[in-house]
Design a protein around this motif. Structure first.
Motif, short mmCIF file in Angstrom:
data_model
loop_
_atom_site.label_atom_id
_atom_site.label_comp_id
_atom_site.label_asym_id
_atom_site.label_seq_id
_atom_site.Cartn_x
_atom_site.Cartn_y
_atom_site.Cartn_z
N SER A 1 0.74 -12.14 -32.41
CA SER A 1 -0.23 -11.48 -33.28
C SER A 1 0.37 -11.26 -34.67
O SER A 1 -0.29 -11.51 -35.69
CB SER A 1 -0.64 -10.15 -32.67
OG SER A 1 -1.43 -9.41 -33.56
N ALA B 1 0.51 -14.58 -36.47
CA ALA B 1 -0.80 -14.98 -36.98
C ALA B 1 -1.16 -14.20 -38.24
O ALA B 1 -1.65 -14.78 -39.23
CB ALA B 1 -1.87 -14.77 -35.91
N GLN B 2 -0.89 -12.90 -38.24
CA GLN B 2 -1.18 -12.07 -39.41
C GLN B 2 -0.31 -12.49 -40.59
O GLN B 2 -0.79 -12.58 -41.73
CB GLN B 2 -0.95 -10.59 -39.08
CG GLN B 2 -1.30 -9.66 -40.21
CD GLN B 2 -1.08 -8.20 -39.83
OE1 GLN B 2 -0.61 -7.90 -38.74
NE2 GLN B 2 -1.41 -7.30 -40.73
N THR B 3 0.95 -12.76 -40.34
CA THR B 3 1.85 -13.19 -41.40
C THR B 3 1.42 -14.54 -41.95
O THR B 3 1.47 -14.77 -43.17
CB THR B 3 3.30 -13.27 -40.86
OG1 THR B 3 3.65 -11.99 -40.33
CG2 THR B 3 4.27 -13.63 -41.96
N SER B 4 0.96 -15.42 -41.09
CA SER B 4 0.48 -16.73 -41.55
C SER B 4 -0.75 -16.59 -42.44
O SER B 4 -0.87 -17.27 -43.45
CB SER B 4 0.16 -17.62 -40.35
OG SER B 4 1.32 -17.90 -39.62
N ARG B 5 -1.67 -15.69 -42.04
CA ARG B 5 -2.85 -15.46 -42.88
C ARG B 5 -2.45 -14.90 -44.25
O ARG B 5 -2.95 -15.33 -45.28
CB ARG B 5 -3.81 -14.49 -42.18
CG ARG B 5 -4.63 -15.12 -41.09
CD ARG B 5 -5.76 -14.19 -40.63
NE ARG B 5 -5.29 -12.90 -40.15
CZ ARG B 5 -4.96 -12.63 -38.89
NH1 ARG B 5 -5.05 -13.56 -37.98
NH2 ARG B 5 -4.54 -11.43 -38.55
N THR B 6 -1.52 -13.95 -44.24
CA THR B 6 -1.05 -13.36 -45.50
C THR B 6 -0.38 -14.42 -46.36
O THR B 6 -0.61 -14.48 -47.58
CB THR B 6 -0.06 -12.21 -45.21
OG1 THR B 6 -0.70 -11.26 -44.38
CG2 THR B 6 0.38 -11.55 -46.50
N ARG B 7 0.44 -15.28 -45.74
CA ARG B 7 1.10 -16.35 -46.48
C ARG B 7 0.07 -17.30 -47.10
O ARG B 7 0.19 -17.68 -48.26
CB ARG B 7 2.03 -17.14 -45.56
CG ARG B 7 2.80 -18.23 -46.30
CD ARG B 7 3.32 -19.33 -45.42
NE ARG B 7 2.18 -20.02 -44.84
CZ ARG B 7 2.20 -20.59 -43.66
NH1 ARG B 7 3.26 -20.55 -42.90
NH2 ARG B 7 1.13 -21.21 -43.20
N ASP B 8 -0.97 -17.65 -46.35
CA ASP B 8 -2.00 -18.53 -46.87
C ASP B 8 -2.75 -17.89 -48.04
O ASP B 8 -3.03 -18.55 -49.04
CB ASP B 8 -2.98 -18.91 -45.76
CG ASP B 8 -2.35 -19.79 -44.69
OD1 ASP B 8 -1.28 -20.39 -44.96
OD2 ASP B 8 -2.93 -19.87 -43.58
N GLU B 9 -3.04 -16.59 -47.92
CA GLU B 9 -3.71 -15.88 -49.01
C GLU B 9 -2.83 -15.85 -50.25
O GLU B 9 -3.30 -16.08 -51.37
CB GLU B 9 -4.07 -14.46 -48.58
CG GLU B 9 -5.16 -14.38 -47.55
CD GLU B 9 -5.34 -12.98 -46.97
OE1 GLU B 9 -4.62 -12.06 -47.42
OE2 GLU B 9 -6.18 -12.83 -46.07
N GLN C 1 -0.42 -17.93 -50.99
CA GLN C 1 -0.28 -19.29 -51.52
C GLN C 1 -1.51 -19.66 -52.35
O GLN C 1 -1.38 -20.28 -53.40
CB GLN C 1 -0.10 -20.30 -50.37
CG GLN C 1 0.19 -21.71 -50.85
CD GLN C 1 1.48 -21.81 -51.64
OE1 GLN C 1 2.48 -21.24 -51.25
NE2 GLN C 1 1.44 -22.52 -52.74
#
Length: 126
Positions: A56, A59-67, A69
């Motif tokens: 979890s 997934a949250q860290t990946s979403r933050t990274r995408d935002e 970026q």
């Protein structure tokens, strides 16, 4: 020959008995082994919960990274646009200074603030 035959029959009976026991399984679990199995199950459940938590967070860290970026890309584009505008303004300023130099008029080197600063301030009289 009779011994050979007796040995074969005895071997077959023992093989059948071993297969019967092997296929029937063992229903008895010693208490110490049961306790160890329960402890391992509890640890496995704890590790599964911890893994779910980490997934979890990932997934949250990946979403933050995408935002972030996407924001970096947006700011990079804005920076390129502003750099282009700055370059165009510098070229325009250089062209205006050349025109002013050709016509003989001195180019304005300071801003309006510089003109205001050149005027002497009125002194207050006591």
């Amino acid at each position: 020959m009779r011994r050979k035959r007796l040995g074969m029959v005895l071997g077959s009976v023992m093989l059948a008995a071993a297969l019967g026991v092997g296929l029937s399984g063992c229903d008895y679990w010693p208490p110490a082994l049961q306790a160890q199995i329960e402890q391992l199950r509890a640890e496995a459940q704890g590790f599964a919960a911890e893994r779910a938590k980490f997934e979890s967070q990932l997934a949250q860290t990946s979403r933050t990274r995408d935002e972030l970026q996407a924001r970096v890309t947006e700011l990079t584009n804005q920076n390129q646009d502003l750099t282009g505008k700055l370059t165009a303004l510098e070229q325009s300023l250089a062209a205006e200074r050349e025109k002013a130099a050709k016509t003989g008029k001195p180019a304005a080197k300071g801003s309006a603030k510089a003109k205001v600063a050149k005027k002497p301030a009125a002194k207050k009289r006591p």
